[in-house]
Motif scaffolding. Structure first.
Motif, PDB file in Angstrom:
ATOM      1  N   LEU A   1       2.339  14.144 -13.618  1.00  0.00           N
ATOM      2  CA  LEU A   1       1.197  14.683 -14.352  1.00  0.00           C
ATOM      3  C   LEU A   1       1.110  16.198 -14.186  1.00  0.00           C
ATOM      4  O   LEU A   1       0.769  16.928 -15.126  1.00  0.00           O
ATOM      5  CB  LEU A   1      -0.089  14.015 -13.856  1.00  0.00           C
ATOM      6  N   GLY A   2       1.439  16.662 -12.970  1.00  0.00           N
ATOM      7  CA  GLY A   2       1.436  18.103 -12.743  1.00  0.00           C
ATOM      8  C   GLY A   2       2.462  18.801 -13.617  1.00  0.00           C
ATOM      9  O   GLY A   2       2.195  19.880 -14.175  1.00  0.00           O
ATOM     10  N   ARG A   3       3.631  18.176 -13.737  1.00  0.00           N
ATOM     11  CA  ARG A   3       4.651  18.770 -14.602  1.00  0.00           C
ATOM     12  C   ARG A   3       4.190  18.775 -16.056  1.00  0.00           C
ATOM     13  O   ARG A   3       4.404  19.744 -16.796  1.00  0.00           O
ATOM     14  CB  ARG A   3       5.969  17.995 -14.463  1.00  0.00           C
ATOM     15  N   LEU A   4       3.561  17.691 -16.489  1.00  0.00           N
ATOM     16  CA  LEU A   4       3.062  17.633 -17.866  1.00  0.00           C
ATOM     17  C   LEU A   4       1.993  18.691 -18.113  1.00  0.00           C
ATOM     18  O   LEU A   4       1.943  19.307 -19.186  1.00  0.00           O
ATOM     19  CB  LEU A   4       2.499  16.240 -18.159  1.00  0.00           C
ATOM     20  N   ASP A   5       1.138  18.889 -17.111  1.00  0.00           N
ATOM     21  CA  ASP A   5       0.115  19.940 -17.253  1.00  0.00           C
ATOM     22  C   ASP A   5       0.769  21.303 -17.446  1.00  0.00           C
ATOM     23  O   ASP A   5       0.317  22.130 -18.254  1.00  0.00           O
ATOM     24  CB  ASP A   5      -0.788  19.960 -16.008  1.00  0.00           C
ATOM     25  N   GLY A   6       1.843  21.525 -16.684  1.00  0.00           N
ATOM     26  CA  GLY A   6       2.554  22.802 -16.831  1.00  0.00           C
ATOM     27  C   GLY A   6       3.153  22.953 -18.213  1.00  0.00           C
ATOM     28  O   GLY A   6       3.098  24.039 -18.819  1.00  0.00           O
ATOM     29  N   GLU A   7       3.735  21.851 -18.708  1.00  0.00           N
ATOM     30  CA  GLU A   7       4.326  21.905 -20.047  1.00  0.00           C
ATOM     31  C   GLU A   7       3.259  22.148 -21.108  1.00  0.00           C
ATOM     32  O   GLU A   7       3.461  22.910 -22.064  1.00  0.00           O
ATOM     33  CB  GLU A   7       5.065  20.591 -20.328  1.00  0.00           C
ATOM     34  N   VAL A   8       2.108  21.480 -20.944  1.00  0.00           N
ATOM     35  CA  VAL A   8       1.020  21.669 -21.919  1.00  0.00           C
ATOM     36  C   VAL A   8       0.532  23.106 -21.896  1.00  0.00           C
ATOM     37  O   VAL A   8       0.279  23.723 -22.950  1.00  0.00           O
ATOM     38  CB  VAL A   8      -0.138  20.694 -21.616  1.00  0.00           C
TER      39      VAL A   8
ATOM     40  N   LYS B   1       0.830  -1.202   0.000  1.00  0.00           N
ATOM     41  CA  LYS B   1       0.000   0.000   0.000  1.00  0.00           C
ATOM     42  C   LYS B   1       0.866   1.254   0.000  1.00  0.00           C
ATOM     43  O   LYS B   1       0.605   2.217  -0.740  1.00  0.00           O
ATOM     44  CB  LYS B   1      -0.917  -0.022   1.226  1.00  0.00           C
ATOM     45  N   GLU B   2       1.909   1.232   0.868  1.00  0.00           N
ATOM     46  CA  GLU B   2       2.813   2.380   0.920  1.00  0.00           C
ATOM     47  C   GLU B   2       3.529   2.560  -0.419  1.00  0.00           C
ATOM     48  O   GLU B   2       3.717   3.691  -0.901  1.00  0.00           O
ATOM     49  CB  GLU B   2       3.829   2.186   2.046  1.00  0.00           C
ATOM     50  N   GLY B   3       3.924   1.427  -1.041  1.00  0.00           N
ATOM     51  CA  GLY B   3       4.586   1.513  -2.340  1.00  0.00           C
ATOM     52  C   GLY B   3       3.676   2.099  -3.406  1.00  0.00           C
ATOM     53  O   GLY B   3       4.088   2.953  -4.209  1.00  0.00           O
ATOM     54  N   LEU B   4       2.409   1.641  -3.407  1.00  0.00           N
ATOM     55  CA  LEU B   4       1.452   2.171  -4.384  1.00  0.00           C
ATOM     56  C   LEU B   4       1.171   3.649  -4.129  1.00  0.00           C
ATOM     57  O   LEU B   4       1.008   4.436  -5.076  1.00  0.00           O
ATOM     58  CB  LEU B   4       0.149   1.368  -4.314  1.00  0.00           C
ATOM     59  N   ALA B   5       1.106   4.025  -2.839  1.00  0.00           N
ATOM     60  CA  ALA B   5       0.860   5.432  -2.519  1.00  0.00           C
ATOM     61  C   ALA B   5       2.001   6.300  -3.034  1.00  0.00           C
ATOM     62  O   ALA B   5       1.777   7.385  -3.599  1.00  0.00           O
ATOM     63  CB  ALA B   5       0.690   5.598  -1.009  1.00  0.00           C
ATOM     64  N   LYS B   6       3.241   5.815  -2.852  1.00  0.00           N
ATOM     65  CA  LYS B   6       4.387   6.569  -3.363  1.00  0.00           C
ATOM     66  C   LYS B   6       4.348   6.641  -4.891  1.00  0.00           C
ATOM     67  O   LYS B   6       4.660   7.678  -5.487  1.00  0.00           O
ATOM     68  CB  LYS B   6       5.686   5.910  -2.897  1.00  0.00           C
ATOM     69  N   GLU B   7       3.962   5.514  -5.504  1.00  0.00           N
ATOM     70  CA  GLU B   7       3.899   5.499  -6.969  1.00  0.00           C
ATOM     71  C   GLU B   7       2.838   6.464  -7.482  1.00  0.00           C
ATOM     72  O   GLU B   7       3.059   7.209  -8.456  1.00  0.00           O
ATOM     73  CB  GLU B   7       3.599   4.077  -7.445  1.00  0.00           C
ATOM     74  N   VAL B   8       1.669   6.468  -6.823  1.00  0.00           N
ATOM     75  CA  VAL B   8       0.595   7.387  -7.222  1.00  0.00           C
ATOM     76  C   VAL B   8       1.031   8.834  -7.035  1.00  0.00           C
ATOM     77  O   VAL B   8       0.772   9.705  -7.880  1.00  0.00           O
ATOM     78  CB  VAL B   8      -0.681   7.086  -6.412  1.00  0.00           C
ATOM     79  N   ALA B   9       1.717   9.088  -5.897  1.00  0.00           N
ATOM     80  CA  ALA B   9       2.190  10.458  -5.658  1.00  0.00           C
ATOM     81  C   ALA B   9       3.175  10.876  -6.739  1.00  0.00           C
ATOM     82  O   ALA B   9       3.152  12.022  -7.228  1.00  0.00           O
ATOM     83  CB  ALA B   9       2.831  10.538  -4.270  1.00  0.00           C
ATOM     84  N   GLY B  10       4.050   9.940  -7.144  1.00  0.00           N
ATOM     85  CA  GLY B  10       5.002  10.253  -8.210  1.00  0.00           C
ATOM     86  C   GLY B  10       4.306  10.521  -9.532  1.00  0.00           C
ATOM     87  O   GLY B  10       4.676  11.446 -10.275  1.00  0.00           O
ATOM     88  N   LYS B  11       3.274   9.709  -9.831  1.00  0.00           N
ATOM     89  CA  LYS B  11       2.524   9.910 -11.074  1.00  0.00           C
ATOM     90  C   LYS B  11       1.821  11.261 -11.062  1.00  0.00           C
ATOM     91  O   LYS B  11       1.769  11.963 -12.086  1.00  0.00           O
ATOM     92  CB  LYS B  11       1.498   8.789 -11.248  1.00  0.00           C
ATOM     93  N   ARG B  12       1.264  11.603  -9.897  1.00  0.00           N
ATOM     94  CA  ARG B  12       0.578  12.893  -9.805  1.00  0.00           C
ATOM     95  C   ARG B  12       1.561  14.041 -10.017  1.00  0.00           C
ATOM     96  O   ARG B  12       1.243  15.035 -10.683  1.00  0.00           O
ATOM     97  CB  ARG B  12      -0.090  13.022  -8.435  1.00  0.00           C
ATOM     98  N   GLU B  13       2.737  13.893  -9.413  1.00  0.00           N
ATOM     99  CA  GLU B  13       3.744  14.945  -9.588  1.00  0.00           C
ATOM    100  C   GLU B  13       4.159  15.057 -11.047  1.00  0.00           C
ATOM    101  O   GLU B  13       4.283  16.167 -11.605  1.00  0.00           O
ATOM    102  CB  GLU B  13       4.959  14.637  -8.714  1.00  0.00           C
TER     103      GLU B  13
END
Length: 214
Positions: free
Chosen positions: A181-188, A167-179
């Motif tokens: 995605l946030g960078r991609l949103d900025g680039e877009v 669960k902790e691993g998935l939470a870290k992975e999701v947090a990384g994906k969100r981060e």
């Protein structure tokens, strides 16, 4: 013939009584000889006195033996009485210890053991999966059930820990994906903003060209 006394059976005491009887008889004979109307001859009187002295000496010797034997018997009796008192005291201690142990056993039998409240599988279910305990005593089966429950809980705890880790691993992975995605949103957003600027430049150039042509 030695006199017999129905209340005395000890051989040594009987010998004392026999010697006393002989000494008494000899003393009576001596008195009878001395009180006779006819004076006894010196030889007869001397013989009677020797007999009396012999009986008295025997009586003193037997009496001394009896006294020593009585003292030894008293000492032995005292020792035996002490042993009996010690045994009686030990018996009393054993009685009190027995009563104490019975109380302890009763307390154990009526004690509200914590394991009775454990949510364990029933005895029937346990024996179905552990046939080697069929026919064993209640105590042995109960201990085995507790140990089996402990192993099962340890296994479940291991599963829980593993799930928590995942669960902790998935939470870290999701947090990384969100981060990310946030960078991609900025680039877009930057790309969209840049595209608008380029379009404005082209539109301005087109208007300028139209003015030149006109």
């Amino acid at each position: 013939m030695s006199p017999t006394t129905p209340h005395i059976t000890d051989p040594l005491l009987l010998s004392v009584l026999s010697a006393a009887s002989l000494a008494r008889q000899s003393a009576l004979e001596t008195l009878s000889l001395l009180s006779s109307s006819t004076p006894p001859s010196p030889l007869a009187l001397s013989a009677q006195q020797k007999t009396l002295k012999s009986h008295l000496a025997t009586l003193r010797a037997q009496n001394r033996k009896a006294l020593l034997s009585t003292r030894a018997t008293k000492a032995q009796t005292t020792l035996l009485r002490q042993e009996i008192d010690a045994l009686h005291l030990s018996l009393q201690n054993l009685y009190y210890e027995q009563r104490h142990l019975r109380g302890e056993i009763e307390g154990c039998e009526t004690y509200d053991h914590a394991f009775l409240k454990l949510p364990m599988v029933s005895v029937e279910e346990f024996l179905q999966s552990h046939e080697d305990y069929v026919g064993k005593g209640e105590h042995e089966v109960t201990v085995a059930r507790i140990e089996d429950e402990m192993r099962e809980r340890q296994r479940l705890e291991g599963v829980r820990v593993e799930l928590e880790r995942r669960k902790e691993g998935l939470a870290k992975e999701v947090a990384g994906k969100r981060e990310e995605l946030g960078r991609l949103d900025g680039e877009v957003e930057k790309w969209v903003a840049g595209e608008g600027n380029v379009r404005k430049v082209f539109e301005a150039r087109e208007k300028k060209m139209e003015g030149v042509v006109g």
